[in-house]
Design a protein around this motif. Structure first.
Motif, PDB file in Angstrom:
ATOM      1  N   LEU A 142      53.394  33.132  37.748  1.00  0.00           N
ATOM      2  CA  LEU A 142      54.774  33.059  37.024  1.00  0.00           C
ATOM      3  C   LEU A 142      54.132  32.166  35.644  1.00  0.00           C
ATOM      4  O   LEU A 142      54.710  32.529  34.448  1.00  0.00           O
ATOM      5  N   ILE A 143      53.689  31.129  35.731  1.00  0.00           N
ATOM      6  CA  ILE A 143      53.345  30.374  34.522  1.00  0.00           C
ATOM      7  C   ILE A 143      52.430  31.078  33.420  1.00  0.00           C
ATOM      8  O   ILE A 143      52.887  30.960  32.269  1.00  0.00           O
ATOM      9  N   LYS A 144      51.477  31.930  33.938  1.00  0.00           N
ATOM     10  CA  LYS A 144      50.938  32.927  33.123  1.00  0.00           C
ATOM     11  C   LYS A 144      51.802  33.908  32.563  1.00  0.00           C
ATOM     12  O   LYS A 144      51.633  34.112  31.302  1.00  0.00           O
ATOM     13  N   ALA A 145      52.795  34.316  33.106  1.00  0.00           N
ATOM     14  CA  ALA A 145      53.542  35.516  32.515  1.00  0.00           C
ATOM     15  C   ALA A 145      54.819  34.798  31.618  1.00  0.00           C
ATOM     16  O   ALA A 145      55.369  35.704  30.987  1.00  0.00           O
ATOM     17  N   LEU A 146      54.840  33.684  31.743  1.00  0.00           N
ATOM     18  CA  LEU A 146      56.132  33.051  30.719  1.00  0.00           C
ATOM     19  C   LEU A 146      55.707  33.425  29.382  1.00  0.00           C
ATOM     20  O   LEU A 146      54.566  33.224  28.963  1.00  0.00           O
ATOM     21  N   SER A 147      56.835  33.463  28.635  1.00  0.00           N
ATOM     22  CA  SER A 147      56.616  33.681  27.227  1.00  0.00           C
ATOM     23  C   SER A 147      56.521  32.409  26.302  1.00  0.00           C
ATOM     24  O   SER A 147      56.540  32.293  25.145  1.00  0.00           O
ATOM     25  N   PHE A 148      56.598  31.157  27.127  1.00  0.00           N
ATOM     26  CA  PHE A 148      56.192  29.922  26.483  1.00  0.00           C
ATOM     27  C   PHE A 148      55.410  29.194  27.478  1.00  0.00           C
ATOM     28  O   PHE A 148      55.176  29.537  28.574  1.00  0.00           O
ATOM     29  N   ARG A 149      54.852  28.125  26.880  1.00  0.00           N
ATOM     30  CA  ARG A 149      54.105  27.078  27.572  1.00  0.00           C
ATOM     31  C   ARG A 149      55.065  26.064  28.076  1.00  0.00           C
ATOM     32  O   ARG A 149      55.946  25.357  27.336  1.00  0.00           O
ATOM     33  N   LEU A 150      54.648  25.685  29.457  1.00  0.00           N
ATOM     34  CA  LEU A 150      55.390  24.475  29.844  1.00  0.00           C
ATOM     35  C   LEU A 150      55.086  23.201  29.016  1.00  0.00           C
ATOM     36  O   LEU A 150      54.135  23.127  28.595  1.00  0.00           O
ATOM     37  N   THR A 151      56.026  22.562  28.931  1.00  0.00           N
ATOM     38  CA  THR A 151      56.014  21.319  28.148  1.00  0.00           C
ATOM     39  C   THR A 151      54.997  20.167  29.235  1.00  0.00           C
ATOM     40  O   THR A 151      55.185  20.597  30.259  1.00  0.00           O
ATOM     41  N   GLY A 152      54.531  19.262  28.665  1.00  0.00           N
ATOM     42  CA  GLY A 152      53.866  18.246  29.404  1.00  0.00           C
ATOM     43  C   GLY A 152      54.822  17.853  30.343  1.00  0.00           C
ATOM     44  O   GLY A 152      54.355  17.609  31.505  1.00  0.00           O
ATOM     45  N   ALA A 153      55.738  17.436  30.195  1.00  0.00           N
ATOM     46  CA  ALA A 153      57.043  16.930  30.970  1.00  0.00           C
ATOM     47  C   ALA A 153      57.351  17.806  32.226  1.00  0.00           C
ATOM     48  O   ALA A 153      57.506  17.580  33.518  1.00  0.00           O
ATOM     49  N   GLN A 154      57.428  19.075  31.831  1.00  0.00           N
ATOM     50  CA  GLN A 154      57.795  20.090  32.904  1.00  0.00           C
ATOM     51  C   GLN A 154      56.615  20.188  33.885  1.00  0.00           C
ATOM     52  O   GLN A 154      56.763  20.159  35.022  1.00  0.00           O
ATOM     53  N   GLN A 155      55.378  20.241  33.240  1.00  0.00           N
ATOM     54  CA  GLN A 155      54.074  20.107  34.208  1.00  0.00           C
ATOM     55  C   GLN A 155      53.883  19.077  35.159  1.00  0.00           C
ATOM     56  O   GLN A 155      53.765  19.407  36.269  1.00  0.00           O
ATOM     57  N   ARG A 156      54.377  17.819  34.595  1.00  0.00           N
ATOM     58  CA  ARG A 156      54.508  16.723  35.327  1.00  0.00           C
ATOM     59  C   ARG A 156      55.387  16.893  36.513  1.00  0.00           C
ATOM     60  O   ARG A 156      54.944  16.331  37.584  1.00  0.00           O
ATOM     61  N   CYS A 157      56.544  17.258  36.320  1.00  0.00           N
ATOM     62  CA  CYS A 157      57.442  17.382  37.068  1.00  0.00           C
ATOM     63  C   CYS A 157      57.328  18.292  38.294  1.00  0.00           C
ATOM     64  O   CYS A 157      57.429  18.045  39.581  1.00  0.00           O
ATOM     65  N   TRP A 158      56.693  19.375  37.881  1.00  0.00           N
ATOM     66  CA  TRP A 158      56.527  20.358  38.597  1.00  0.00           C
ATOM     67  C   TRP A 158      55.278  19.785  39.598  1.00  0.00           C
ATOM     68  O   TRP A 158      55.241  19.982  40.905  1.00  0.00           O
ATOM     69  N   GLN A 159      54.233  19.199  39.247  1.00  0.00           N
ATOM     70  CA  GLN A 159      53.274  18.369  40.063  1.00  0.00           C
ATOM     71  C   GLN A 159      53.834  17.717  41.021  1.00  0.00           C
ATOM     72  O   GLN A 159      53.547  17.588  42.340  1.00  0.00           O
ATOM     73  N   GLU A 160      55.008  16.734  40.669  1.00  0.00           N
ATOM     74  CA  GLU A 160      55.530  15.696  41.613  1.00  0.00           C
ATOM     75  C   GLU A 160      56.042  16.491  42.673  1.00  0.00           C
ATOM     76  O   GLU A 160      55.945  16.178  43.767  1.00  0.00           O
ATOM     77  N   ILE A 161      57.026  17.741  42.335  1.00  0.00           N
ATOM     78  CA  ILE A 161      57.493  18.283  43.298  1.00  0.00           C
ATOM     79  C   ILE A 161      56.739  19.050  44.169  1.00  0.00           C
ATOM     80  O   ILE A 161      56.738  18.997  45.569  1.00  0.00           O
ATOM     81  N   ARG A 162      55.469  19.717  43.718  1.00  0.00           N
ATOM     82  CA  ARG A 162      54.800  20.326  44.510  1.00  0.00           C
ATOM     83  C   ARG A 162      54.137  19.499  45.606  1.00  0.00           C
ATOM     84  O   ARG A 162      53.806  19.854  46.689  1.00  0.00           O
ATOM     85  N   ALA A 163      53.471  18.006  45.124  1.00  0.00           N
ATOM     86  CA  ALA A 163      53.092  17.108  45.977  1.00  0.00           C
ATOM     87  C   ALA A 163      54.119  17.008  47.266  1.00  0.00           C
ATOM     88  O   ALA A 163      53.730  16.944  48.248  1.00  0.00           O
ATOM     89  N   ASP A 164      55.455  16.908  47.015  1.00  0.00           N
ATOM     90  CA  ASP A 164      56.212  16.470  48.190  1.00  0.00           C
ATOM     91  C   ASP A 164      56.591  17.852  48.928  1.00  0.00           C
ATOM     92  O   ASP A 164      56.636  17.507  50.026  1.00  0.00           O
ATOM     93  N   LEU A 165      56.577  19.008  48.240  1.00  0.00           N
ATOM     94  CA  LEU A 165      56.507  20.169  49.136  1.00  0.00           C
ATOM     95  C   LEU A 165      55.468  20.298  50.109  1.00  0.00           C
ATOM     96  O   LEU A 165      55.806  20.631  51.222  1.00  0.00           O
TER      97      LEU A 165
END
Ligand code: ADP
Ligand code: MG
Length: 678
Positions: A253-276
């Motif tokens: 999905l990240i590769k297919a997006l028409s935009f790049r995730l912001t730094g903050a989005q990436q950080r939040c995603w990593q935090e969530i992913r660690a929890d999951l």
């Protein structure tokens, strides 16, 4: 609060018990925590000659005469005097017993305010009691308690004083801790607050009162912290599915997006992913200002669940918002071959049946919808993750109901209304928080203007100009909270009027009463640019995303809450073009409305606005008592960050002393603690 702290009030009559229950008093110990609002000073007698009008005082007098007069209505008039002067007492309603009390020659102590009447100084309905000459004065100030209909101050005072005499208030905190935080012992504090000794003198009393309140507030905050720690521990003891797949879907999905995730989005995603990836349920809030891009982060989390062989559900508070999520997710998921189901109240029976089957058989891996998701017939065989958008718009019960669809799934809540720091430290201390604190690039700040509605014509001209340049605009109708019918009528009238004033434009209308298909057809026309001006009620409050819309007008902005205004304004400024939000207001403005408009005018940052909102409205209003389920603080307020921090530290330090924790929680929360576990 004697040994076991659970003494009952069972000797009291059922009606009295019911009234006490209204005040949250169910046990003897609760009486001691029912604290005064203020005091009256009956420890001193003021000579009549020295009484100042308008100040509550106690006088001791002898009755000279007492008569029933009709001027014009029936009333009791008593002339009384002391050595220094005389006074008229007037009772507009009275019992025969009071007539006796004021019989000539009787001695009384009266408490009340003297004012200047037609016939000289008078007291209306003073509190009175008969005395013998030289009778002792009370040593303590008289407490005035918060009470409820049918429960007199006198009764409350009697009950509380009796409890205070009977109970010894056990200290729940270690002496070391009291010393370190400079806290007064709780027994001393409660006694001081209920029965302040007048002999201390005004200054010392004020200081002691401050210290006593500080201890009470500390204890209440400590109880909250202890209870949150318990909830936290209970959650960690539950088992949740480990969603630790390598992350093929999310990477695609990240590769297919028409935009790049912001730094903050990436950080939040990593935090969530660690929890999951943990074996206990995540309970995380993803907060980020309107337009900061929370949805894509939620999509990544949902895909992680799918990738790990589980289902994910996304619940949104309105049909429009759920629909937008569905469209966005469908576009993102289709290339990955992940099946999406859609559940909303407006589905036809056959469609709904098919959707329920797809979910129930586990074919649909991601389910998007409204409250329809929590209906009994919805059955998830493998629910691993629950995402709740705009979480503050759901009640605790609804969130729990969705979570209960799985064993103990991971939970991600999203909100554009950031939680101010002190609130995060207290009510939400059990929640882990990820913050998207960076906007996607290419957004332009929104210019906010305050315009009196006498200049509405200029604003209409501005809409015309913007649309002539190929832009689009929103026009938000005045909010009429009291009546949905009036709200609808206003929306229809506003739409007609703007249609007349701007005949060259396509003017659309969305309001709460439209059918879901009608709403989405209108939104689609606006997205496609076929409609240039969209008149709407607050149904567009969340989620709507049209980058070409650069102008928003909010009529009667003074009626909206701060969070609402901020969210509405967030609908514009989504593209590179300069955007504006015009707040039309009607005069005269109330003080509160003026403050709100000033805050929204001066601030673009959701955090600053939320903090101001918390300050204006207090935490009860802010979280919505109904919504939060957490027992609201009665005495502590959230302005004192230092005290909250001290309570939080103390809660951690008490960990090794479960008996003390238990005693403290029992005193403060009694039977109410369970709600906090939500
Ligand atoms: P909100 O946080 O208010 O829910 P959305 O998730 O709806 O915001 O995102 C707002 C818009 O920004 C959407 O059109 C979304 O696709 C877009 N967006 C999200 N992240 C980025 C990004 N990193 N760069 C550019 N656009 C983004
Ligand atoms: Mg959103």
């Amino acid at each position: 609060m004697s040994g076991d702290g659970t003494a009952e009030l069972s000797s009291l009559s059922p009606p009295l018990l019911a009234r006490l229950a209204k005040l949250g008093i169910g046990r003897e110990a609760d009486l001691l925590l029912h604290l005064p609002l203020r005091y009256e000073d009956e420890t001193r007698i003021t000579p009549l000659a020295e009484v100042l009008p308008g100040t509550p005082v106690q006088v001791e007098v002898q009755s000279l005469s007492c008569e029933v007069a009709y001027r014009p209505r029936r009333q009791l008039l008593a002339r009384v005097r002391d050595d220094s002067g005389a006074l008229l007492v007037r009772l507009l309603n009275f019992y025969p017993s009071q007539q006796k009390q004021y019989a000539p020659g009787a001695r009384l102590r009266l408490f009340g305010e003297v004012r200047d009447g037609h016939f000289g100084p008078e007291m209306v309905h003073p509190r009175a009691h008969s005395v013998v000459p030289g009778q002792d004065l009370p040593q303590a100030l008289t407490p005035v308690y918060p009470t409820t209909a049918g429960l007199s101050q006198a009764t409350l005072r009697r009950l509380i004083a009796a409890a205070l005499a009977r109970e010894t208030v056990a200290e729940t905190l270690p002496a070391e801790l009291l010393r370190r935080h400079a806290l007064m012992p709780i027994g001393e504090a409660l006694r001081l607050l209920h029965q302040p000794p007048a002999a201390l003198g005004e200054e010392a009393l004020a200081e002691a009162n401050r210290d006593a309140w500080r201890r009470v507030r500390f204890d209440e905050l400590l109880a909250q912290q202890l209870s949150l720690r318990r909830a936290h521990a209970a959650r960690r003891a539950q088992t949740a599915p480990v969603l630790a797949a390598a992350g093929d879907y999310s990477a695609r999905l990240i590769k297919a997006l028409s935009f790049r995730l912001t730094g903050a989005q990436q950080r939040c995603w990593q935090e969530i992913r660690a929890d999951l990836g943990q074996a206990h349920p995540m309970q995380r809030l993803l907060q980020g200002d309107v337009g900061s891009g929370k949805t894509v982060v939620a999509a990544l989390a949902l895909l992680q669940a799918v990738d790990s062989g589980w289902q994910g559900a996304l619940m949104a508070p309105t049909e429009i918002l759920a629909e937008q999520h569905r469209l966005k997710l469908a576009a993102w998921l289709a290339p990955l071959g992940v099946e999406l189901a859609w559940l909303s109240g407006s589905l036809k029976r056959a469609q709904k049946k098919a959707m329920l089957a797809a979910v129930g058989e586990g074919r649909a891996r991601i389910v998007v919808g409204t409250h329809a998701l929590i209906e009994a017939e919805v059955d998830f065989p493998r629910l691993g993750l629950v995402v709740v958008d705009e979480q503050h718009r759901f009640g605790v019960r609804q969130r729990l109901a969705l979570r209960a669809k799985g064993g103990s799934p991971h939970q991600l809540m999203m909100s554009a209304t950031p939680i101010p720091r002190t609130l995060a430290m207290s009510y939400y201390a059990d929640l882990d928080v990820s913050t998207i604190d960076e906007m996607p690039p290419g957004r332009s700040p929104v210019l906010t203007k305050l315009v009196a509605d006498s200049r509405r014509g200029e604003v209409v001209a501005r809409v015309r100009a913007a649309c002539a340049e190929g832009r689009q605009a929103y026009w938000v109708c005045p909010l009429i909270e009291e009546s949905e019918t009036l709200q609808l009528q206003t929306a229809l009238e506003t739409h007609q009027r703007l249609g007349r004033e701007l005949p060259e434009l396509q003017v659309g209308l969305v309001h709460g009463r439209l059918k879901a298909e009608e709403k989405s057809a209108m939104m689609a026309a606006f997205v496609a640019g076929e409609v240039q001006l969209l008149v709407c009620t607050t149904v567009i409050e969340v989620g709507v995303d049209v980058a070409n819309a650069t102008l928003m007008v909010i009529e009667h902005a003074e009626r909206f809450g701060l969070a609402q205004l901020h969210q509405l304004r967030g609908r514009v400024g989504r593209g590179a073009e300069a955007s504006a939000c015009i707040l039309l207001f009607a005069q005269p403005l109330s003080q509160a409305a003026r403050e709100r408009l000033k805050i929204i005018f001066e601030n673009n940052d959701g955090f600053a606005i939320a903090a101001a909102d918390l300050h204006l409205r207090g935490p009860g209003e802010f979280i919505g008592a109904r919504q939060s389920g957490a027992p609201l603080l009665r005495y502590a307020d959230l302005d004192d960050a230092a005290l909250i921090e001290a309570a939080s530290t103390a809660a951690a330090e008490m960990e090794h002393d479960p008996a003390a924790v238990e005693a403290h929680l029992d005193r403060w929360l009694g039977g109410r603690e369970d709600l906090l576990k939500a």
